[in-house]
Design a protein around this motif. Structure first.
Motif, short mmCIF file in Angstrom:
data_model
loop_
_atom_site.label_atom_id
_atom_site.label_comp_id
_atom_site.label_asym_id
_atom_site.label_seq_id
_atom_site.Cartn_x
_atom_site.Cartn_y
_atom_site.Cartn_z
N GLN A 522 -18.50 -49.86 -7.61
CA GLN A 522 -17.37 -48.95 -7.64
C GLN A 522 -17.10 -48.41 -9.04
OE1 GLN A 522 -13.89 -50.74 -5.98
NE2 GLN A 522 -12.71 -48.83 -5.97
N CYS A 532 -17.25 -42.26 -7.30
CA CYS A 532 -16.07 -41.82 -6.53
C CYS A 532 -15.52 -42.99 -5.72
CB CYS A 532 -16.47 -40.66 -5.60
SG CYS A 532 -15.11 -40.08 -4.57
N ASP A 534 -13.51 -42.80 -3.19
CA ASP A 534 -13.20 -42.39 -1.81
C ASP A 534 -14.46 -42.52 -0.97
OD1 ASP A 534 -12.38 -41.27 0.53
OD2 ASP A 534 -11.37 -39.54 -0.41
N ARG A 535 -14.41 -43.40 0.04
CA ARG A 535 -15.58 -43.64 0.88
C ARG A 535 -15.99 -42.40 1.66
NH1 ARG A 535 -18.99 -48.19 1.97
NH2 ARG A 535 -20.08 -47.72 3.92
N ALA A 536 -15.02 -41.62 2.12
CA ALA A 536 -15.33 -40.42 2.92
C ALA A 536 -16.13 -39.41 2.10
CB ALA A 536 -14.03 -39.80 3.43
N ILE A 537 -15.78 -39.25 0.83
CA ILE A 537 -16.51 -38.31 -0.03
C ILE A 537 -17.91 -38.81 -0.30
CG2 ILE A 537 -16.57 -37.28 -2.34
CD1 ILE A 537 -13.55 -37.24 -2.31
N TRP A 547 -18.01 -33.29 -5.97
CA TRP A 547 -17.29 -34.22 -6.84
C TRP A 547 -18.02 -34.39 -8.17
CZ3 TRP A 547 -12.89 -37.37 -6.80
CH2 TRP A 547 -12.89 -38.40 -7.72
#
Length: 595
Positions: A522, A532, A534-537, A547
């Motif tokens: 992370q 990043c 954010d898991r979705a990104i 990003w």
């Protein structure tokens, strides 16, 4: 402009000039009611029982120049209209007639003492070239000839033989030839093109020094020959194929002489006989023309061939010409008889009718040149439409210089109907022509606004070379730094080990502890950008790339490189842009694969 003369203007215009004298005659005076009429009143002799001689003479002229008239007034009244005639395309003649010593040569040529004493010839030359400068829409060419008729034989006053031969009889004679259409041409008479007032005046002064003059009891510098100064003119409107040809004859006739007054003898006597004979033949021509015009005798013979002078003046007397005559008389009492004779001759001349018209015709050479240019242009257009123009997308320096010269000639040409000739028509040439026109327009705009003219950096070859050299130096300085960054990326074996093609899903061994792996990495930093959270990104490659792109510190350099790639100098920058582009691609690939 009228193509032919009006009926009122057909007649020869006659003017009278009176030479000043300290003892002026009281036998003549100007009419109180008509300023253009002069009256001679001769008193009768008282010792005669019967005296039927005429004592009153009235003569009317188109203008009378008094004793105090200046040379400028004479030119404005007579010479200026003659110059205007030839500029309008008409032939014109000004000649002087009178007894010896009455001021004919002074009127035509002028005096050497003062600049204000310039005669009709030098003033006509000055006015003519001044009009050339004023009439910008016409193209003019002028030539000069100077003919002398001495003892009824013609000589070229501008011939080089005058400096080599002293005996006039040994010089080549000017002869007159007649063509099938009745036109006259001169053999052995030189024609000198002139491009300035100075050149024409030099030829005039040269001819005057070669004139035959002599001394008589009535005139210390008496002209012993008739002289004709010819100004030929060709005029053409810009872009027109019609050429107007006209000529101005400025004639200084030798004065009539009475031998008992001039005390002539020997060679001077022979000269006087030749002068009086030629003037007698001139009067015969005038009388014949007068009878033809007054009585309508179409078949009346006009004795032009009787002398060389009348042959030369054939067009001026009853032909295609606007003619003006200046009759010169002496104001002394002893010369009253000659003055009356001169005025009587002038009245007969005024009755002669000329038929002048504009001498305009098509110039064959100009027509042929235009047709040849049209053929070449049409052939090039056909090649262009058929795709046979051979456009390879490149233009050489020689072609660019030729195109630049063609455009400048096209811009400087005053003919509004002229067309730009660029040779073979290609898209590359057309684009280059538009570029040159734009550059010229920008220079004109900057000049009109009062700003210093600057080179267009977008299109200037010199400025483009300088910019390329600066950018190459800049990229040479940054290239080692970019190379080190790429090497550092290769040394990171953990990252390189995880590089995978996009779209390939990880195996079970790789994803068994996927959540823990995500938490483990992370805080990992890739290419200067934090991972990043954010898991979705992370799971969306496009969102992950966006990003990374928005946070990557070298994105500005990448954008600049993309702009440079769009320029025409791509191949010059290619060796230096490529490492930077590769580095950006590797870092992007590395980041995406690490997800």
């Amino acid at each position: 402009m009228d193509k032919t003369m009006d009926e009122e203007d057909r007649g020869i215009k006659v003017y009278l000039r009176i030479r000043p004298s300290k003892s002026s005659s009281k036998y003549f005076l100007r009419d109180d009611l008509d300023e253009n009429m002069i009256t001679f009143k001769i008193p009768k002799l008282e010792n005669l029982i019967v005296n039927n001689s005429r004592t009153l003479y009235n003569f009317k002229f188109h203008g009378i120049l008094e004793q105090n008239a200046t040379q400028e007034e004479v030119f404005n009244k007579v010479g200026k209209s003659a110059v205007q005639n030839i500029l309008n395309g008409f032939n014109s003649t000004v000649f002087t007639y009178g007894q010896t010593g009455s001021g004919k040569t002074f009127t035509i040529t002028g005096g050497p003492a003062r600049y204000a004493d310039r005669g009709i010839i030098p003033r006509s030359i000055s006015t003519l070239f001044a009009e050339f400068q004023r009439r910008k829409d016409d193209l003019f060419s002028c030539h000069v000839s100077y003919l002398e008729i001495y003892n009824d034989k013609g000589y070229d006053l501008l011939s080089d033989e005058h400096s080599q031969i002293t005996n006039l009889e040994e010089m080549r004679k000017v002869s007159i030839l007649e063509d099938e259409e009745g036109g006259f041409h001169f053999r052995n008479l030189s024609v000198h093109p002139v491009t300035s007032e100075e050149e024409a005046l030099n030829l005039l002064f040269l001819g005057d020094t070669n004139r035959a003059i002599g001394e008589t009891a009535m005139n210390l510098t008496s002209s012993r020959s008739h002289c004709i100064f010819v100004l030929g003119l060709e005029a053409r409107a810009v872009g027109s194929e019609l050429v107007t040809r006209s000529k101005l004859n400025l004639v200084d006739l030798a004065g009539s002489e009475r031998v008992h007054k001039t005390n002539s003898y020997g060679q001077t006597l022979n000269e006087a006989k030749a002068i009086n004979s030629s003037l007698f033949f001139l009067e015969m021509v005038i009388v014949a023309l007068q009878e033809r015009d007054m009585h309508g005798r179409e078949r009346t013979h006009i004795p032009y061939r009787n002398s060389m002078m009348t042959s030369v003046l054939r067009d001026s007397l009853g032909g295609n010409c606007k003619t003006l005559m200046i009759a010169t008389i002496s104001s002394e009492t002893s010369q009253t008889d000659e003055s009356i004779s001169t005025c009587s001759f002038a009245q007969r001349v005024a009755l002669v009718k000329n038929t002048a018209s504009v001498n305009q015709e098509l110039e064959p050479l100009l027509v042929i040149r235009r047709l040849k240019a049209d053929i070449i242009k049409l052939r090039e257009e056909i090649k262009f439409l058929k795709g046979e123009s051979g456009d390879d997308g490149l233009i050489t320096e020689l072609q660019r210089d030729e195109l630049n010269r063609a455009i400048k000639c096209y811009i400087n040409d005053r003919d509004q109907r002229t067309e730009l000739n660029i040779g073979s028509i290609t898209i590359t040439k057309l684009n280059e022509a538009f570029r040159l026109f734009k550059s010229i327009a920008q220079e004109m705009q900057q000049s009109a606004e009062g700003r210093p003219i600057q080179e267009d950096k977008t299109y200037s070859e010199e400025s483009s070379v300088v910019d390329v050299e600066k950018n190459i130096t800049k990229f040479q300085n940054t290239q080692p730094q970019r190379h080190d960054e790429v090497v550092d990326c290769n040394k990171d074996k953990d990252v390189i080990h995880h590089l995978r093609p996009l779209g390939i899903k990880p195996t079970k061994s790789d994803s068994s502890n996927d959540h823990n792996g995500f938490l483990l990495h992370q805080n990992q930093v890739v290419g200067g950008v934090n991972r990043c959270p954010d898991r979705a990104i992370v799971e969306d490659p496009a969102a992950a790339f966006l990003w990374f792109k928005t946070r990557y510190p070298g994105i500005k350099a990448i954008d600049e490189n993309k702009d440079l790639l769009k320029e025409k100098v791509f191949y010059s920058y290619y060796p230096y842009i490529l490492p930077i582009a590769i580095r950006g691609i590797l870092l992007t690939h590395r980041y995406l694969c690490s997800l």
